[in-house]
Motif scaffolding. Structure first.
Motif, PDB file in Angstrom:
ATOM      1  N   MET A  10       0.715  -1.378  -0.034  1.00 42.16           N
ATOM      2  CA  MET A  10       0.015  -0.139  -0.062  1.00 42.16           C
ATOM      3  C   MET A  10       0.983   1.432  -0.195  1.00 42.16           C
ATOM      4  SD  MET A  10      -3.314  -0.550  -0.245  1.00 42.16           S
ATOM      5  CE  MET A  10      -3.518  -2.317  -0.923  1.00 42.16           C
ATOM      6  N   LEU A  66       2.141   1.968  -3.151  1.00 37.62           N
ATOM      7  CA  LEU A  66       1.196   2.625  -4.148  1.00 37.62           C
ATOM      8  C   LEU A  66       1.079   4.148  -4.209  1.00 37.62           C
ATOM      9  CD1 LEU A  66      -2.132   0.827  -3.967  1.00 37.62           C
ATOM     10  CD2 LEU A  66      -1.599   2.429  -5.562  1.00 37.62           C
ATOM     11  N   ALA A  67       1.244   4.526  -3.015  1.00 34.82           N
ATOM     12  CA  ALA A  67       1.167   6.026  -2.748  1.00 34.82           C
ATOM     13  C   ALA A  67       2.494   6.599  -3.299  1.00 34.82           C
ATOM     14  CB  ALA A  67       1.164   6.432  -1.314  1.00 34.82           C
ATOM     15  N   SER A  79       3.438   5.643  -8.456  1.00 38.79           N
ATOM     16  CA  SER A  79       2.144   5.373  -9.143  1.00 38.79           C
ATOM     17  C   SER A  79       2.327   4.211  -9.987  1.00 38.79           C
ATOM     18  CB  SER A  79       1.808   6.397  -9.977  1.00 38.79           C
ATOM     19  OG  SER A  79       2.926   6.844 -11.017  1.00 38.79           O
ATOM     20  N   SER A  80       3.552   3.887 -10.528  1.00 35.24           N
ATOM     21  CA  SER A  80       3.956   2.688 -11.628  1.00 35.24           C
ATOM     22  C   SER A  80       3.642   1.522 -10.867  1.00 35.24           C
ATOM     23  CB  SER A  80       5.321   2.760 -12.027  1.00 35.24           C
ATOM     24  OG  SER A  80       6.289   2.494 -10.864  1.00 35.24           O
ATOM     25  N   SER A  81       3.387   1.409  -9.523  1.00 32.96           N
ATOM     26  CA  SER A  81       3.064   0.032  -8.990  1.00 32.96           C
ATOM     27  C   SER A  81       1.488  -0.145  -9.003  1.00 32.96           C
ATOM     28  CB  SER A  81       3.805  -0.272  -7.742  1.00 32.96           C
ATOM     29  OG  SER A  81       3.714   0.836  -6.794  1.00 32.96           O
ATOM     30  N   SER A  82       0.762   0.749  -9.268  1.00 34.43           N
ATOM     31  CA  SER A  82      -0.707   0.776  -8.997  1.00 34.43           C
ATOM     32  C   SER A  82      -1.121  -0.242  -9.898  1.00 34.43           C
ATOM     33  CB  SER A  82      -1.417   2.295  -9.453  1.00 34.43           C
ATOM     34  OG  SER A  82      -2.489   1.857 -10.207  1.00 34.43           O
ATOM     35  N   PRO A  83      -2.228  -0.963  -9.383  1.00 32.94           N
ATOM     36  CA  PRO A  83      -2.745  -1.977 -10.208  1.00 32.94           C
ATOM     37  C   PRO A  83      -3.225  -1.497 -11.687  1.00 32.94           C
ATOM     38  CG  PRO A  83      -3.945  -2.075  -8.047  1.00 32.94           C
ATOM     39  CD  PRO A  83      -2.762  -0.923  -8.188  1.00 32.94           C
ATOM     40  N   HIS A  87      -1.743   0.578 -13.785  1.00 29.68           N
ATOM     41  CA  HIS A  87      -0.722   0.679 -14.426  1.00 29.68           C
ATOM     42  C   HIS A  87      -0.380  -0.283 -15.300  1.00 29.68           C
ATOM     43  CE1 HIS A  87       2.688   3.094 -15.689  1.00 29.68           C
ATOM     44  NE2 HIS A  87       3.402   2.077 -15.432  1.00 29.68           N
ATOM     45  N   TYR A 126       3.924  -5.350  -6.313  1.00 27.67           N
ATOM     46  CA  TYR A 126       4.038  -4.768  -7.458  1.00 27.67           C
ATOM     47  C   TYR A 126       3.085  -5.275  -8.493  1.00 27.67           C
ATOM     48  CZ  TYR A 126       6.798  -3.350 -11.749  1.00 27.67           C
ATOM     49  OH  TYR A 126       7.303  -2.807 -12.811  1.00 27.67           O
ATOM     50  N   TYR A 127       1.916  -4.434  -8.774  1.00 24.29           N
ATOM     51  CA  TYR A 127       0.873  -5.214  -9.321  1.00 24.29           C
ATOM     52  C   TYR A 127       0.902  -5.195 -10.695  1.00 24.29           C
ATOM     53  CZ  TYR A 127      -1.766  -4.505  -4.959  1.00 24.29           C
ATOM     54  OH  TYR A 127      -2.097  -4.450  -3.435  1.00 24.29           O
TER      55      TYR A 127
END
Lengths: 252, 320, 232, 376
Positions: free
Chosen positions: C1, C4-5, C8-12, C14, C194-195
């Motif tokens: 989490m 995530l903050a 941004s490149s590890s947001s799902p 992305h 790392y989504y």
């Protein structure tokens, strides 16, 4: 090689737990527990849902939606759920890994059970349903006394097919730090200990066969002879195919 | 509507029941293990702890057998997690395990304040990075390219590469290319043309980056490259190296030596390297070792280290 | 989490950006994933046709054949992958082990489907075909097989969708396919999830499965024009 | 008594299945709804037990509005027989028959005893009781369907084309048995069929419906045949209706001629006074067939069964004129054989004589009321 596998399986030391190695007996129990729990939950969700959708004819999209669940890659979902869920569990608990595993297994089991239950109810002869209503059965009575018993053969084939899939797939629990028979496969793989690995595979296949046989016996004593036509020499309806054809064709 | 809610509630109840049953059971197993060790006589610190790591750590010479032989350390229980990966780190962080087999270059050790236990008896031998390559593919051109890389690899540099991939989520292949150009190794040419190579890697990011570095450099010099990344344990990929499924692999001198020769005693970088060169089967050769090291290490959380005053692996064998 | 903050490149979400950044690798994995999913089913069908015909023609063949193929299906895929090389004399990491295992699964599934599909052809039809002068082989290819197409394609759909999922499993033992995305994402989730590769892998697998499924449906429609009236 | 009061069924898409239907199905009688497909006959039937709800009007059973009764309760008091029987495949025959008593909470033993009685009553072998529906033929299944509908002894029975899925021979048999059963039970029956012959054969009154759910004519079978109200009914009732109407015309006593006979097994008679055709009877004076004396060869010295012409039908004394005329037309000798109710020979009659009777009765034809009870 077969001899080595046999030796591995036959060694009483491999059946008992030691400090660093969990024995076959314990892992077998764990495997059965993972599967039984997932199948139970899937049944609790899918059976009533399939019955109600089949009975009312409403919510068919749910059947189609459940069938697209089949397209989900099991490993991918497991990894995703683990990454999301596991970090939230602290202390001596494997719940953080157990939840993703069980979800994956439940998602795996639902489509077969749901679509077969639905197909079973839907395939009940309309004349039979009409007669049941016409003689004064309430909706619930029609469902429980007529539609459910008449769809049992298909429900069983769906459940048996789900059971086979879940037992084979529960091995991925060992991709995470969980027990089950997959432990022997993954550990054997990592340690290049082929007898252990193949032994694990044999145990899983054996468990699947035993489970299928048990379910077959349950089916034999719960499904009316009037439906199976066993008085005339017809072959035993088996799990995998019935679910394939009936449910898939229903899904088209 | 009502029916649906009821069903959901029932499902949720069953789920929580079943999960708590499973959970309860697993905790029973672990308490069972520690009572077992307690009845064995003296209670060492290690016997109260659960160790986690890859499956092969249970059988590997520098794994549990090595810890017992060199330090008399026997853990209460061993849980299979993964090879220095996310499961191991999060299990250690969250307390499912108390000690873990991680790699010294792993940025998460620092990020989580984990403590690396010193290894005075060199259970884990020197772990210089060394390319193992099948003899048939090791042309002079290939050797020159790879040895050029080896000369530039440092432990700190490795750590930085890993931070980029693991923390900043950069792509290993891109990180590899960047490193090559930063170190003046990205020149194109034809010194490796005509060579067909399959580069393999184990399933942890550092090894993947190293494989990418080798692969990119060779590709730039005209080699035809295939990659088989994230294969798994050494037990598995080494078989591939031996039978020719893979031609090139980034190895660690200590572990590969012990893997080939279970009785190897060398611990210093040069001794280990010399022993390795001798021990390799005839179809494989080791190129130059790098200065960079990435060793296995026994790692505990800060809290565990403080609680039992742990500094070295040997401390685990003390009674406490 | 936290990751995530910070990144941004590890947001799902992305995953698309991730795909664009690694297009060539991802496409090559998608390509090999596709082949690994399709080819075994095609070979499986080619093997299953004569076997299914045999089981239909000689009834005593049916029970043992179905039991045997059913047994194959109970073997976990990861175990079968590793079992193949010693059994088939392959090198330990030979990429052929995956299609071989999948072919075995496909045969196991399709033999029964073909046999039962042929059994679904009504006896009247078979007799009529014989009466107007079809020889057994001609009758099989021009009468029985076409009529069995709907049942067989239903089986093909199941086999294809299952294969897409099983191929991904082989990614966890180093085979080059979309399964690599899961390993990659997982291994790099040590410090925060790392989504993107994981989500991308799922999305591509589902899309692949759905596209293959759709192709079989279209194939079924093309092969059974006489059912058009019913389908409307 | 079932009363339809301006009953309509209009579907949301505007289709009208039943339009302002008014009629009464009297107690203890069979009312047949007949008409082409799409005439709303089944819809009308299903509105009685609320399988379909009317959109306007009301239906009363013994002056009780059906919509005021709980649907399930209502249905348990109404026997329901449908085209494909709709037997429960998972239950044995006896449990199928006992279904409604079970629903009503009747003691299991008692329900089964009653079911057993009904199984025999509908003409099934009691050994079928433990079998399953899939082991029975279509005709047998239909008998079970009737038995099941009768199990709770409902005063009202609804029958939706119950005999149309079986072959003609079995259908005929089932119809006969159904009439016999009804003569014992005297149920109030509404019967749907698309077969006008079945309607005429079974109905005490017949309601002809036209497409769109209009009642075209409600009449006794005889009246329907003799006085169809319009072209539609006339067309639907079909050809030969004049001839078929004779079914409902009886004459008190046919005046018959004595007929010379010879007994089966006796020597072949000879004599100039004999007609070419001579009637052969058995020892009990039951007609067996005609013997053509001209065709006989010298070797045929005794009257043996294989020499007989058996094509002629028999007319029963007190039966319909249709029977009498048919006996004449089908007889090779042209003389119709008349028997009494024991099938013993009474004498013969000629077609001309029957036609004379028909002619004589013509003026009275208008007042013919060939009701079911009279026939029986």
């Amino acid at each position: 090689m077969i001899g080595e596998v046999f030796t591995w399986l036959n060694d009483p030391g491999h059946w008992k737990d030691t400090r660093f190695d969990t024995g076959i007996a314990t892992q077998l129990t764990a495997h059965v527990r993972f599967c039984a729990f997932a199948l139970l939950v899937a049944l609790i969700i899918a059976l009533p849902l399939g019955l109600v959708i089949g009975h009312t004819g409403r919510g068919r999209w749910l059947i189609a939606a459940a069938n697209t669940l089949r397209a989900l890659p099991t490993v991918g979902v497991l990894v995703l759920l683990t990454v999301v869920i596991a970090p939230h569990f602290y202390g001596r608990t494997d719940t953080g890994y157990l939840i993703p595993t069980e979800i994956v297994l439940i998602v795996l089991a639902i489509p077969s059970i749901l679509s077969n239950t639905f197909a079973g109810v839907e395939n009940v002869d309309p004349a039979v349903r009409d007669a049941a209503e016409g003689m004064g059965m309430t909706g619930k009575q029609v469902l429980l006394k007529v539609e459910l018993p008449c769809s049992l053969p298909l429900i069983f084939s769906g459940f048996r097919s789900a059971t086979l899939q879940v037992i084979a797939t529960a091995t991925i629990a060992s991709y995470l730090p969980l027990g089950g028979l997959g432990r022997f496969i993954y550990d054997g793989l990592a340690q290049q200990d082929f007898p252990q690995m193949i032994g694990g595979g044999v145990l899983v296949a054996g468990l699947a066969l035993v489970a299928d046989l048990l379910l077959y016996l349950v089916q034999r004593y719960t499904v009316s002879r009037g439906l199976t036509g066993r008085f005339s020499k017809k072959r035993i309806p088996d799990a995998r195919l019935a679910s394939v054809t009936q449910a898939e064709v229903a899904a088209v | 509507m009502n029916r649906k809610t009821l069903m959901l509630a029932a499902a949720a109840a069953a789920l929580s029941l079943g999960l708590s049953a499973c959970g309860a059971d697993s905790s029973k197993t672990s308490t069972g293990a520690s009572t077992g060790s307690g009845s064995a006589g003296t209670t060492t610190i290690a016997s109260k702890l659960i160790m986690g790591g890859p499956p092969e750590f249970k059988t590997r010479p520098d794994g549990l057998p090595g810890l017992k032989k060199n330090y008399g350390v026997v853990f209460g229980k061993y849980t299979v997690t993964d090879t220095g990966g996310p499961v191991t780190v999060s299990s250690l962080k969250n307390g499912q395990i108390d000690a873990a087999d991680l790699f010294t270059t792993d940025p998460s050790i620092q990020a989580n304040g984990f403590v690396i236990l010193e290894d005075p008896k060199s259970n884990f031998a020197a772990q210089n990075i060394v390319p193992i390559i099948s003899k048939a593919k090791a042309t002079d051109g290939v050797k020159k390219i790879l040895n050029g890389i080896q000369a530039k690899l440092t432990t700190d540099g490795l750590g930085q590469l890993l931070t980029k991939v693991q923390n900043q989520k950069q792509d290993p292949d891109a990180v590899a290319k960047q490193w090559l150009s930063d170190n003046g190794l990205s020149g194109t040419g034809s010194s490796a043309s005509g060579v067909k190579l399959t580069v393999g890697s184990a399933n942890f990011p550092e090894n993947v980056i190293l494989a990418d570095i080798y692969a990119e450099a060779l590709k730039a010099q005209g080699a035809s490259i295939k990659t088989t990344l994230n294969i798994g344990s050494r037990e598995k990929y080494y078989a591939g190296l031996k039978d020719g499924s893979i031609d090139l692999f980034a190895e660690y001198t200590g572990t590969i030596l012990q893997f080939i020769d279970k009785n190897a005693t060398a611990t210093s970088p040069d001794d280990v390297y010399a022993a390795l060169v001798k021990a390799l089967p005839s179809n494989l050769i080791a190129l130059d070792k790098a200065q960079a090291q990435d060793s296995d290490a026994i790692v505990v959380t800060k809290a565990t280290a403080d609680k039992y005053s742990l500094k070295t692996i040997a401390d685990l064998a003390k009674t406490g | 989490m936290t990751a995530l903050a910070t990144s941004s490149s590890s947001s799902p979400l992305h995953f698309w950006g991730y795909f664009m950044d690694h297009r060539s690798t991802d496409l090559s994995w998608l390509w090999s994933h596709t082949w690994l999913s399709v080819v075994p089913v095609v070979i499986g069908l080619l093997v299953a046709l004569p076997l299914g015909w045999l089981a239909r023609r000689y009834r005593f063949v049916y029970p043992p054949l179905i039991s045997l193929t059913g047994l194959i299906y109970t073997i976990p895929s990861i175990a079968l992958f590793v079992l193949i090389p010693p059994l088939f004399g392959l090198k330990s990491l030979d990429p052929k082990q995956v299609p071989i295992a999948l072919t075995l699964y496909s045969i196991a599934l399709l033999v029964r489907v073909v046999a039962d599909g042929l059994a679904s052809v009504s006896e009247d039809t078979v007799q009529a075909a014989t009466a107007i002068g079809f020889k057994p082989l001609g009758r099989f290819f021009r009468v029985e097989l076409p009529i069995a197409v709907p049942v067989i394609t239903a089986g093909l759909r199941v086999a294809l969708v299952a294969n897409v999922s099983i191929v991904a499993v082989s990614g966890t033992i180093g085979m080059s396919n979309l399964g690599q995305l899961f390993t990659l994402g997982f291994q790099n989730s040590t410090n925060g999830p790392y989504y993107p590769p994981i989500v991308l892998g799922i999305v591509l697998c589902v899309l692949l499965a759905l596209v293959l499924d759709r192709i079989v449906i279209i194939l079924n429609i093309l092969l059974t024009p006489w059912r058009k009236a019913v389908r409307s | 008594m079932i009363r339809f009061e301006s009953v309509s069924k209009r579907y949301p898409d505007g289709t009208v299945a039943v339009d302002e239907l008014d009629f009464v199905a009297p107690s203890g009688q069979i009312t047949v709804l007949v008409g082409p497909s799409g005439c709303g006959k089944t819809t009308s039937l299903r509105m009685i037990n609320r399988m379909i709800e009317p959109t306007a009007g009301r239906i009363l059973i013994d002056d009780q509005d059906v919509t005021k009764v709980d649907a399930a309760q209502l249905r348990r008091g109404i026997g329901y027989v449908i085209q494909h029987a709709g037997l429960f495949p998972h239950r044995t025959i006896i449990d199928n028959v006992a279904s409604v008593p079970y629903l009503l909470g009747t003691d299991k033993k008692q329900a089964r005893a009653r079911a057993m009685e009904l199984i025999e009553r509908v003409g099934l072998d009691p050994r079928f009781a433990k079998r399953y529906p899939s082991q029975l033929s279509g005709g047998q299944q239909q008998r079970v369907g009737v038995a099941r509908a009768l199990a709770a002894d409902p005063p009202v029975m609804l029958m939706d084309e119950p005999f149309s899925a079986v072959d003609p021979v079995v259908r005929d048999q089932l119809q006969e048995e159904f009439l016999r059963l009804q003569s014992d039970l005297g149920k109030t029956i509404v019967f749907v069929t698309h077969d006008i012959d079945e309607a005429i054969k079974l109905g005490d009154q017949v309601a002809v419906l036209r497409v769109g759910g209009h009642l075209a004519q409600l009449a006794t079978p005889a009246e329907l045949l003799s006085r169809p109200v319009d072209e539609f009914v006339a067309g639907f009732v079909g050809r030969d209706r004049g001839y078929r109407a004779l079914t409902f015309t009886t004459v008190g006593e046919l005046a018959v001629h004595d007929e010379q006979t010879v007994t089966l097994g006796a020597p072949v008679p000879s004599g100039a006074d004999l007609d070419n055709w001579i009637l052969v009877v058995d020892a009990a004076n039951v007609p067996q067939g005609w013997l053509n004396l001209v065709e006989l060869s010298r070797d045929d010295t005794t009257v043996s069964a294989d020499l007989l012409y058996r094509g002629g039908t028999l007319a029963t004394q007190g039966g319909s004129l249709r029977e009498a005329l048919d006996a004449c037309l089908s007889s090779p000798s042209g003389r119709g054989v008349v028997v009494d109710s024991d099938e013993t020979l009474l004498g013969s009659i000629t077609a001309a004589e029957v036609l004379a009777l028909i002619e004589k009765r013509r003026p009275a034809a208008a007042s013919v009321t060939g009701s079911g009870s009279e026939r029986r």
